[in-house]
Design a protein around this motif. Structure first.
Motif, PDB file in Angstrom:
ATOM      1  N   UNK A  55      98.261 -52.632  76.884  1.00 26.92           N
ATOM      2  CA  UNK A  55      96.833 -51.511  77.068  1.00 26.92           C
ATOM      3  C   UNK A  55      96.196 -52.206  78.203  1.00 26.92           C
ATOM      4  N   UNK A  56      96.842 -53.050  79.376  1.00 28.49           N
ATOM      5  CA  UNK A  56      95.961 -53.314  80.241  1.00 28.49           C
ATOM      6  C   UNK A  56      96.042 -52.052  81.549  1.00 28.49           C
ATOM      7  N   UNK A  57      94.980 -51.821  82.103  1.00 27.68           N
ATOM      8  CA  UNK A  57      94.811 -50.843  82.909  1.00 27.68           C
ATOM      9  C   UNK A  57      95.833 -50.855  84.171  1.00 27.68           C
ATOM     10  N   UNK A  58      96.008 -51.830  84.567  1.00 23.29           N
ATOM     11  CA  UNK A  58      96.928 -52.219  85.720  1.00 23.29           C
ATOM     12  C   UNK A  58      97.948 -53.199  85.462  1.00 23.29           C
ATOM     13  N   UNK A  59      99.229 -53.138  84.952  1.00 25.27           N
ATOM     14  CA  UNK A  59     100.043 -54.018  84.605  1.00 25.27           C
ATOM     15  C   UNK A  59     100.485 -54.905  85.888  1.00 25.27           C
ATOM     16  N   UNK A  60     100.571 -54.338  87.067  1.00 24.29           N
ATOM     17  CA  UNK A  60     100.796 -55.185  88.026  1.00 24.29           C
ATOM     18  C   UNK A  60      99.927 -56.244  88.460  1.00 24.29           C
ATOM     19  N   UNK A  61      98.666 -56.065  88.078  1.00 26.43           N
ATOM     20  CA  UNK A  61      97.479 -57.121  88.558  1.00 26.43           C
ATOM     21  C   UNK A  61      97.687 -58.330  87.724  1.00 26.43           C
ATOM     22  N   UNK A  62      97.339 -59.359  88.457  1.00 30.25           N
ATOM     23  CA  UNK A  62      97.032 -60.795  87.930  1.00 30.25           C
ATOM     24  C   UNK A  62      96.036 -60.818  86.796  1.00 30.25           C
ATOM     25  N   UNK A  63      96.305 -61.353  85.681  1.00 26.01           N
ATOM     26  CA  UNK A  63      95.234 -61.463  84.717  1.00 26.01           C
ATOM     27  C   UNK A  63      94.056 -62.176  84.957  1.00 26.01           C
ATOM     28  N   UNK A  64      92.880 -61.730  84.338  1.00 27.58           N
ATOM     29  CA  UNK A  64      91.509 -62.220  84.259  1.00 27.58           C
ATOM     30  C   UNK A  64      91.363 -62.549  82.837  1.00 27.58           C
ATOM     31  N   UNK A  65      91.385 -63.941  82.330  1.00 23.59           N
ATOM     32  CA  UNK A  65      91.208 -64.544  80.943  1.00 23.59           C
ATOM     33  C   UNK A  65      89.745 -64.719  80.926  1.00 23.59           C
ATOM     34  N   UNK A  66      88.985 -63.942  79.953  1.00 21.05           N
ATOM     35  CA  UNK A  66      87.723 -64.131  79.722  1.00 21.05           C
ATOM     36  C   UNK A  66      87.486 -64.920  78.512  1.00 21.05           C
ATOM     37  N   UNK A  67      87.380 -66.147  78.589  1.00 16.01           N
ATOM     38  CA  UNK A  67      87.317 -66.979  77.103  1.00 16.01           C
ATOM     39  C   UNK A  67      85.658 -66.853  76.732  1.00 16.01           C
ATOM     40  N   UNK A  68      85.236 -66.448  75.386  1.00 15.09           N
ATOM     41  CA  UNK A  68      84.187 -66.217  74.819  1.00 15.09           C
ATOM     42  C   UNK A  68      84.258 -67.539  73.848  1.00 15.09           C
ATOM     43  N   UNK A  69      83.402 -68.647  73.958  1.00 11.86           N
ATOM     44  CA  UNK A  69      83.453 -69.662  72.902  1.00 11.86           C
ATOM     45  C   UNK A  69      81.989 -69.324  72.017  1.00 11.86           C
ATOM     46  N   UNK A  70      82.363 -69.692  70.804  1.00  6.00           N
ATOM     47  CA  UNK A  70      81.340 -69.683  69.730  1.00  6.00           C
ATOM     48  C   UNK A  70      80.393 -70.825  69.688  1.00  6.00           C
ATOM     49  N   UNK A  71      79.317 -70.840  70.007  1.00  5.13           N
ATOM     50  CA  UNK A  71      78.441 -71.990  69.931  1.00  5.13           C
ATOM     51  C   UNK A  71      77.359 -71.913  69.054  1.00  5.13           C
ATOM     52  N   UNK A  72      77.308 -70.701  68.168  1.00  9.62           N
ATOM     53  CA  UNK A  72      76.380 -70.541  67.340  1.00  9.62           C
ATOM     54  C   UNK A  72      76.174 -71.398  66.192  1.00  9.62           C
ATOM     55  N   UNK A  73      75.065 -71.279  65.420  1.00  5.68           N
ATOM     56  CA  UNK A  73      74.779 -72.393  64.508  1.00  5.68           C
ATOM     57  C   UNK A  73      75.982 -72.729  63.390  1.00  5.68           C
ATOM     58  N   UNK A  74      76.487 -71.403  63.287  1.00  5.67           N
ATOM     59  CA  UNK A  74      77.571 -71.674  62.068  1.00  5.67           C
ATOM     60  C   UNK A  74      78.808 -72.395  62.591  1.00  5.67           C
ATOM     61  N   UNK A  75      79.005 -72.467  64.127  1.00  6.83           N
ATOM     62  CA  UNK A  75      80.333 -73.158  64.456  1.00  6.83           C
ATOM     63  C   UNK A  75      79.966 -74.432  64.579  1.00  6.83           C
ATOM     64  N   UNK A  76      78.635 -74.828  64.235  1.00  6.18           N
ATOM     65  CA  UNK A  76      78.566 -76.585  64.435  1.00  6.18           C
ATOM     66  C   UNK A  76      78.666 -77.233  62.983  1.00  6.18           C
ATOM     67  N   UNK A  77      79.301 -76.229  62.152  1.00  2.59           N
ATOM     68  CA  UNK A  77      79.732 -76.934  60.864  1.00  2.59           C
ATOM     69  C   UNK A  77      80.468 -78.342  61.203  1.00  2.59           C
ATOM     70  N   UNK A  78      80.069 -79.467  60.509  1.00  2.00           N
ATOM     71  CA  UNK A  78      80.612 -80.385  60.511  1.00  2.00           C
ATOM     72  C   UNK A  78      81.726 -80.857  59.320  1.00  2.00           C
ATOM     73  N   UNK A  79      82.704 -81.397  59.733  1.00  2.01           N
ATOM     74  CA  UNK A  79      83.903 -81.818  58.849  1.00  2.01           C
ATOM     75  C   UNK A  79      84.637 -83.322  59.282  1.00  2.01           C
ATOM     76  N   UNK A  80      85.203 -83.721  58.383  1.00  2.93           N
ATOM     77  CA  UNK A  80      86.146 -84.996  58.537  1.00  2.93           C
ATOM     78  C   UNK A  80      86.674 -84.882  60.062  1.00  2.93           C
ATOM     79  N   UNK A  81      87.267 -83.890  60.378  1.00  2.17           N
ATOM     80  CA  UNK A  81      88.118 -83.704  61.810  1.00  2.17           C
ATOM     81  C   UNK A  81      87.173 -83.423  62.674  1.00  2.17           C
ATOM     82  N   UNK A  82      85.677 -83.271  62.804  1.00  5.62           N
ATOM     83  CA  UNK A  82      84.744 -83.071  63.650  1.00  5.62           C
ATOM     84  C   UNK A  82      84.097 -81.701  63.509  1.00  5.62           C
ATOM     85  N   UNK A  83      83.356 -81.114  64.534  1.00 10.32           N
ATOM     86  CA  UNK A  83      82.836 -79.872  64.278  1.00 10.32           C
ATOM     87  C   UNK A  83      83.533 -78.921  64.613  1.00 10.32           C
ATOM     88  N   UNK A  84      83.315 -77.768  63.788  1.00 16.65           N
ATOM     89  CA  UNK A  84      83.975 -76.476  64.295  1.00 16.65           C
ATOM     90  C   UNK A  84      83.963 -75.978  65.816  1.00 16.65           C
TER      91      UNK A  84
END
Length: 809
Positions: free
Chosen positions: A87-116
């Protein structure tokens, strides 16, 4: 002669000797014959086969080496192809990856392997390695001040990874709508690229449910959710913490209510809930929580010392309630800055003055019950310690300079039971509201809706939020009617407004409380568009004077358009916040200038209703106290909200400091003019929950202790986390499908996206296969170059058979 002949003979003999071998060769040349010998035939054929084999080997080596170089160059280019369903509008165009990183309070949950959050960072950086080389990358933080700062897209994976590492956790909420708007703007800035969004985080169910309820538009770019396999842990948090009335009563017990909630598969018992004043523990209570979703409401009573407050001047004290810590510590405590004010003047205007009222004769003004609610009569020696100092005037006294003098210091004015106001009273009260005063108007007594509409509506320029119909509905008890048809307050939508919610009562209890009273008579507000500019007295109103109030409205109040414009109507429409079960509006409010007008269409006296004899009269107390609290400066803000705070006059431009909660980090804040009259500071990065301290002195000792001789002021500010961020239930693929989001929103397992198969293009990982093929080709090339016997056998197999048959024959 002899010597001559001797020399000639020697010369001839020498020539014969030297020419002898040549002559012998020429003479013997014809003696040799070509003899066909079978062994020599095999040798000749072997020589020809070896030359053919070497030629084939050289051609094969050249082809293998050329193909290896070609594939290696193609692998360096990292080719990809757009998927048919991308569903990309232009299949011949190079991709633009927009990464959204969740840094809200819920994603600061701590565990043995580190925070979420750390897990999300690692997934995002692994995802970068799977992107085609021509990709551009944008990184967006979901929460906090970082979410408002967006840079140009990165072309380097290293720069993008550094941006991911710089995203820090906040105690604020994750607003997906805001992040998607940011992504859309980035996509518009890069039309030559094909954008798509990838959301890394804990995929909190409440976040996506809020987005789904908001009817998100269909995105032109794919939005990929990176799923999580982590289970939902149990969590307890302080969901609400506050004073029911918003302000504390000096010298009298003040109730502070805390609402603690728990969600988990295992019960929790004996959870300590501690109440602190200025970081000093006052009381601790214990609560038990069964498994599942449960709530406990705890009330703490505290008496604020009158010695801490100067009459007429506001002070503020930080309060904190906290519970035993768990894996999400950010929501285990909640702070509140309580304003302490003594002797705040409130003007009451009704039919009678203080000298004319007589409880013994049953002659009480319409505001009498309201005065008892807001300022109970106690020992006269402690009268100045009350939150409210009532100023009671009759309609005859509320004229001219005495009225203006009373209104100058009053933050709230209540007028009830007046048959018809004068033009002067309407003009004075209108000016009072425009400057920031709060006005409450109630019917009752001899209230005449026709006279009020003619004088106080003024085509939208008066003090009525809406025009009134000429006749009232129903009859009061004093009219001796046998055809009483009482009605009640409607519970539908009543609790949608914060006026009527109480933390220690359930919704059903609140509805029962407010609908208990019976009403016999009410005036009828009507649609204002049918009665615009119908009053002849509108043009006779005097122009707005200069500001004459002795106090300044809070700077956090949003400036509203001035209603004194060329249009006869007010630019801010009235809002209905309560109505009767017969459909008539009961409580209406309207913002005018910097103030607000609230109108009650029925009275509070026993002639118009049974309010005085029921607890439903609390509805007046709730509204009036809320109006009064709104006139004081606000010091409690949601995490992530922008705070506007005034500072005392004479404070320098570079000495304002803000101390963050817990960490104690100090940073400078530059003063500015918040409006034409008030100088203060703007704080737009309240990303942590807790108590901040704003000061003009160097920090010394504890944050709550002012540095004597160095600090003119030290103001506490609370950052309050969003309650729904503590609900850690995570979205799965089935729940995501149930949200019915547009088809551009897609769910992908973390392993698929990090592995590359979740990208909206195919062939993005072909470069790995190409490198592997290059290695295989090089191995084959080395094998061919070694010329093993089996290869010679394969090449010679076809040639040896004919030779053998020829030899045999």
């Amino acid at each position: 002669m002899f010597p001559y002949f001797l020399a000639s003979g020697f010369a001839i003999a020498g020539a014969i000797v030297m020419a002898g071998p040549a002559l012998i060769h020429l003479m013997n040349r014809n003696r040799y014959r070509t003899v066909h010998w079978a062994a020599m035939d095999f040798l000749l054929e072997a020589m020809q086969s070896n030359r053919r084999l070497l030629r084939i080997r050289d051609l094969l080596l050249m082809a293998l080496r050329a193909l290896a170089l070609l594939l290696f160059g193609l692998a360096l280019a990292r080719p990809y192809f757009s998927s048919a369903d991308s569903a990309l509008p232009g299949t011949s165009k190079p991709p633009h990856a927009i990464l959204v990183l969740d840094n809200s309070m819920s994603n600061s949950l701590e565990s043995i392997s580190g925070s979420a959050l750390e897990t999300s960072r690692q997934q995002a950086k692994q995802f970068l390695e799977k992107l085609p080389s021509a990709s551009q990358i944008s990184v967006i933080a979901l929460s906090g001040a970082q979410s408002r700062r967006i840079s140009d897209p990165f072309t380097s994976r290293t720069d993008a990874a550094d941006a991911i590492d710089k995203i820090v956790a906040t105690d604020g909420p994750g607003e997906l709508t805001h992040a998607l708007n940011q992504a859309r703007r980035l996509a518009e800035q890069t039309p030559s690229l094909s954008p798509y969004v990838v959301v890394f985080g804990d995929q909190q169910a409440s976040q996506w449910q809020r987005l789904a309820r908001g009817n998100p538009p269909e995105e032109e770019m794919p939005v990929i959710l990176v799923g999580t396999d982590a289970s939902t842990p149990g969590n307890a948090w302080v969901e609400e913490f506050g004073l029911p009335d918003g302000m504390a009563e000096i010298g009298m017990p003040t109730r502070i209510v805390a609402r603690v909630r728990y969600q988990g598969d295992e019960p929790r018992s004996n959870v300590a809930v501690s109440f602190k004043v200025r970081d000093n523990e006052v009381e601790t209570k214990f609560a038990d929580f069964p498994e599942g979703d449960s709530v406990q409401t705890l009330a703490f009573d505290y008496v604020f010392d009158a010695m801490e407050v100067d009459p007429g001047r506001m002070s503020s004290i930080p309060l904190t309630v906290s519970i035993a810590g768990d894996a999400l510590p950010a929501d285990d405590s909640r702070s509140l800055v309580v304003p302490l004010v003594a002797s705040t003047p409130v003007v009451f205007i009704d039919q009678w003055s203080d000298t004319e009222e007589s409880p013994a004769l049953g002659r009480l003004g319409e505001t009498w019950i309201l005065r008892q609610l807001l300022c109970p009569q106690t020992d006269s020696s402690r009268e100045e310690q009350h939150l409210i100092r009532p100023i009671h005037l009759s309609q005859r006294e509320a004229e001219g300079e005495p009225l203006k003098a009373a209104l100058r210091e009053a933050r709230l004015t209540v007028i009830a039971g007046i048959e018809s106001p004068s033009v002067e009273l309407v003009s004075m009260l209108r000016s009072y509201v425009e400057q920031g005063g709060q006005l409450a108007i109630a019917a009752g007594g001899d209230f005449d809706p026709h006279a009020w509409n003619d004088v106080a509506w003024q085509g939208g320029r008066g003090i009525l939020p809406k025009p009134l119909k000429p006749s009232a509905v129903g009859q009061s008890l004093s009219e001796f009617s046998d055809d009483l048809q009482p009605f009640r307050i409607s519970g539908k939508g009543l609790l949608d407004h914060s006026y009527f919610r109480l933390a220690d009562l359930e919704e059903t209890q609140l509805i029962d409380l407010y609908t208990d009273a019976l009403f016999f008579k009410t005036v009828v507000p009507t649609d204002e568009t049918n009665t615009l500019a119908t009053s002849n007295t509108a043009s006779s109103m005097p122009p707005l004077e200069e500001k004459w109030l002795s106090w300044t409205p809070p700077v956090s109040t949003i400036e509203r358009p001035d209603d004194q414009s060329d249009s006869p109507t007010a630019s801010i429409p009235a809002t209905t916040i309560a109505q009767f079960d017969n459909g008539i509006e009961f409580v209406i409010e309207r913002h005018v200038g910097s103030g607000r007008i609230v109108f009650f269409s029925s009275g509070v006296s026993s002639q118009w209703s049974t309010l005085p004899s029921t607890n439903a009269v609390l509805i007046f107390d709730r509204v009036l106290r809320n109006q009064l609290a709104s006139t004081f400066q606000r010091y409690n803000f949601d995490v992530g909200e922008t705070a506007l705070l005034p500072i005392p006059p004479g404070v320098g431009d570079s000495s304002i400091q803000l101390i963050a909660p817990d960490s104690g980090i100090v940073r400078s804040v530059s003063p500015r003019f918040l409006n034409e009259e008030t100088r203060g500071v703007l704080i737009d990065n309240l990303d942590s929950a807790g108590v901040y301290w704003l000061s003009d002195g160097e920090p010394s000792g504890t944050p709550g202790d002012a540095a004597e001789g160095r600090s003119q002021f030290r103001i506490p500010i609370s950052g309050t986390p969003t309650a729904w961020e503590s609900q850690l239930t995570r979205l799965d693929e089935e729940q995501f499908a149930g949200l019915n989001l547009p088809p551009q929103y897609r769910w992908q397992d973390s392993s698929e996206v990090v592995g590359g198969s979740g990208l909206p293009m195919s062939g993005h990982a072909w470069w790995q296969w190409l490198i592997g093929l290059v290695i295989v080709l090089l191995i084959v090339e080395m094998t061919v170059a070694a010329m093993p016997s089996w290869l010679a056998w394969i090449v010679n197999r076809g040639s040896t058979s004919p030779a053998t048959s020829s030899a045999s024959s």
